[in-house]
Write a protein that holds these residues in place. Structure first.
Motif, PDB file in Angstrom:
ATOM      1  N   VAL A 157      -1.230  -8.494 -10.106  1.00 49.10           N
ATOM      2  CA  VAL A 157      -2.274  -7.901 -10.955  1.00 49.10           C
ATOM      3  C   VAL A 157      -3.646  -8.393 -10.519  1.00 49.10           C
ATOM      4  CG1 VAL A 157      -3.201  -7.813 -13.300  1.00 49.10           C
ATOM      5  CG2 VAL A 157      -0.739  -7.584 -12.929  1.00 49.10           C
ATOM      6  N   LEU A 158      -3.739  -9.683 -10.182  1.00 49.95           N
ATOM      7  CA  LEU A 158      -5.013 -10.251  -9.754  1.00 49.95           C
ATOM      8  C   LEU A 158      -5.488  -9.629  -8.451  1.00 49.95           C
ATOM      9  CD1 LEU A 158      -7.199 -12.331 -10.362  1.00 49.95           C
ATOM     10  CD2 LEU A 158      -5.841 -14.030  -9.112  1.00 49.95           C
ATOM     11  N   VAL A 159      -4.564  -9.402  -7.512  1.00 47.70           N
ATOM     12  CA  VAL A 159      -4.925  -8.781  -6.238  1.00 47.70           C
ATOM     13  C   VAL A 159      -5.481  -7.388  -6.460  1.00 47.70           C
ATOM     14  CG1 VAL A 159      -3.962  -7.796  -4.127  1.00 47.70           C
ATOM     15  CG2 VAL A 159      -3.389 -10.120  -4.775  1.00 47.70           C
ATOM     16  N   TYR A 160      -4.814  -6.606  -7.315  1.00 47.40           N
ATOM     17  CA  TYR A 160      -5.285  -5.248  -7.575  1.00 47.40           C
ATOM     18  C   TYR A 160      -6.616  -5.253  -8.320  1.00 47.40           C
ATOM     19  CZ  TYR A 160      -1.006  -3.052  -5.890  1.00 47.40           C
ATOM     20  OH  TYR A 160       0.011  -2.598  -5.084  1.00 47.40           O
ATOM     21  N   CYS A 161      -6.801  -6.208  -9.212  1.00 49.38           N
ATOM     22  CA  CYS A 161      -8.079  -6.301  -9.938  1.00 49.38           C
ATOM     23  C   CYS A 161      -9.213  -6.663  -8.987  1.00 49.38           C
ATOM     24  CB  CYS A 161      -7.976  -7.335 -11.057  1.00 49.38           C
ATOM     25  SG  CYS A 161      -6.961  -6.831 -12.448  1.00 49.38           S
ATOM     26  N   GLY A 220      -9.221  -6.131  -5.783  1.00 52.29           N
ATOM     27  CA  GLY A 220      -9.430  -4.968  -4.923  1.00 52.29           C
ATOM     28  C   GLY A 220     -10.217  -3.871  -5.607  1.00 52.29           C
ATOM     29  N   ALA A 221      -9.938  -3.661  -6.904  1.00 56.28           N
ATOM     30  CA  ALA A 221     -10.649  -2.613  -7.642  1.00 56.28           C
ATOM     31  C   ALA A 221     -12.127  -2.958  -7.815  1.00 56.28           C
ATOM     32  CB  ALA A 221      -9.999  -2.406  -9.009  1.00 56.28           C
ATOM     33  N   VAL A 222     -12.402  -4.228  -8.135  1.00 51.52           N
ATOM     34  CA  VAL A 222     -13.796  -4.635  -8.363  1.00 51.52           C
ATOM     35  C   VAL A 222     -14.560  -4.744  -7.049  1.00 51.52           C
ATOM     36  CG1 VAL A 222     -15.284  -6.466  -9.237  1.00 51.52           C
ATOM     37  CG2 VAL A 222     -13.241  -5.827 -10.513  1.00 51.52           C
ATOM     38  N   LEU A 223     -14.024  -5.557  -6.127  1.00 53.18           N
ATOM     39  CA  LEU A 223     -14.727  -5.790  -4.871  1.00 53.18           C
ATOM     40  C   LEU A 223     -14.668  -4.593  -3.929  1.00 53.18           C
ATOM     41  CD1 LEU A 223     -13.768  -9.503  -4.100  1.00 53.18           C
ATOM     42  CD2 LEU A 223     -15.747  -8.594  -5.327  1.00 53.18           C
ATOM     43  N   GLY A 224     -13.694  -3.705  -4.139  1.00 52.89           N
ATOM     44  CA  GLY A 224     -13.656  -2.484  -3.345  1.00 52.89           C
ATOM     45  C   GLY A 224     -14.434  -1.362  -3.996  1.00 52.89           C
TER      46      GLY A 224
END
Length: 309
Positions: A197-201, A203-207
């Motif tokens: 979940v942290l990786v996707y979060c 990725g969503a914010v920084l991407g």
């Protein structure tokens, strides 16, 4: 802080593409050629920008940093793959895998941030041409590059830290030619739900922020270009943005292709091929796109080669 191996595993296996010896020789020659072309092309751009005073502008300053990031990006994965093919081994050490993951996310996110900074530079140049030299001062350009490096470094260390906290109960065979973060999560014996979940979060914010910045910049750019009455003026404006927009589409297009190949297809080989497009082909094409579509770069390269000869 030194990465701690919480498991007894000292190395992972990178399955790569094929075990056929004839195909291995072909792959070695192909990827070695692509790697040398990429490094040489980006090196020529860096030398051309640094040696030609006509290119000492914010746009080409950012371009030389992008070339440096592309060189680091492809150097994170391809040399190790070439060594494994040549030695007929598939192993990578635990520390080597963590280092590869850290550098992969460092240079990948650097590319994304540099694309955003370059889009902002084009936005200021086209939408606020009279204030361009004031806004895009050398101090601001230096601060933007420094901020990109610091944010990317923080992002890479977060990913490295998450991998270092995982435990693995058996030998890991990664169906790729480099240490893929999501595949490592799937092989972990410990609970990875929070890390996933942290990786996707992240990725969503920084991407999402760089993509939003690029879209906003080009929305304003296109709006300003369409208001230009002269067709010659519109052509020049589109020309200055064409190379950057092509590279951005290539970068994010191949990235989306990798994600879709992992979600839609269960074939490991298709995912590996998609990863090649993203990690090898995209950095290789960037120097050609910028040099072939940019007269200033071509002239600088011609002057550089003539001095060398």
């Amino acid at each position: 802080m030194e990465p701690q191996n919480l498991t007894g595993i000292s190395e992972f296996l990178l399955l790569g593409f094929s075990e056929d010896l004839k195909l291995q020789s072909l792959l070695f020659g192909l990827f070695l050629s692509m790697y040398l072309i990429t490094v040489t092309g980006n090196l020529f751009i860096i030398l051309a920008v640094s040696s030609d005073h006509h290119l000492h502008t914010p746009m080409y300053f950012f371009l030389s940093n992008l070339s440096l990031a592309d060189t680091g990006f492809i150097s994170t994965t391809v040399p190790k793959m070439l060594v494994n093919i040549q030695t007929h081994k598939k192993s990578i050490t635990y520390v080597g895998c963590l280092t590869q993951v850290s550098l992969f996310y460092l240079f990948r996110f650097l590319d994304s941030l540099f694309f955003t900074v370059m889009a902002f530079d084009r936005f200021v140049a086209i939408c606020h041409p009279l204030h361009y030299t004031v806004i895009m001062s050398p101090r601001l350009c230096g601060l933007l590059i420094l901020a990109c490096f610091l944010i990317s470094l923080l992002n890479s260390q977060l990913h490295c830290f998450m991998i270092s906290q995982l435990t693995f109960c058996k030998g890991i065979e990664i169906a790729n030619f480099f240490c893929d973060l999501l595949q490592l999560f799937s092989f972990a014996c410990s609970d990875t739900s929070t890390s996933t979940v942290l990786v996707y979060c992240i990725g969503a914010v920084l991407g999402g922020v760089p993509v939003s910045g690029i879209l906003y910049s080009y929305t304003r750019i296109i709006s300003s270009i369409l208001r230009v009455s002269s067709s010659n003026g519109r052509y020049k404006a589109f020309t200055t943005c064409g190379s950057h927009l092509s590279v951005v589409c290539l970068f994010y297009g191949t990235g989306i292709g990798v994600y879709l190949s992992l979600v839609v297809s269960s074939s490991a080989r298709k995912g590996t091929v998609a990863s090649v497009m993203y990690t090898v082909v995209s950095p290789m094409l960037n120097p050609f796109i910028y040099s072939l579509r940019n007269r200033d770069i071509k002239r600088a390269l011609q002057r550089l080669l003539s001095r060398a000869i």
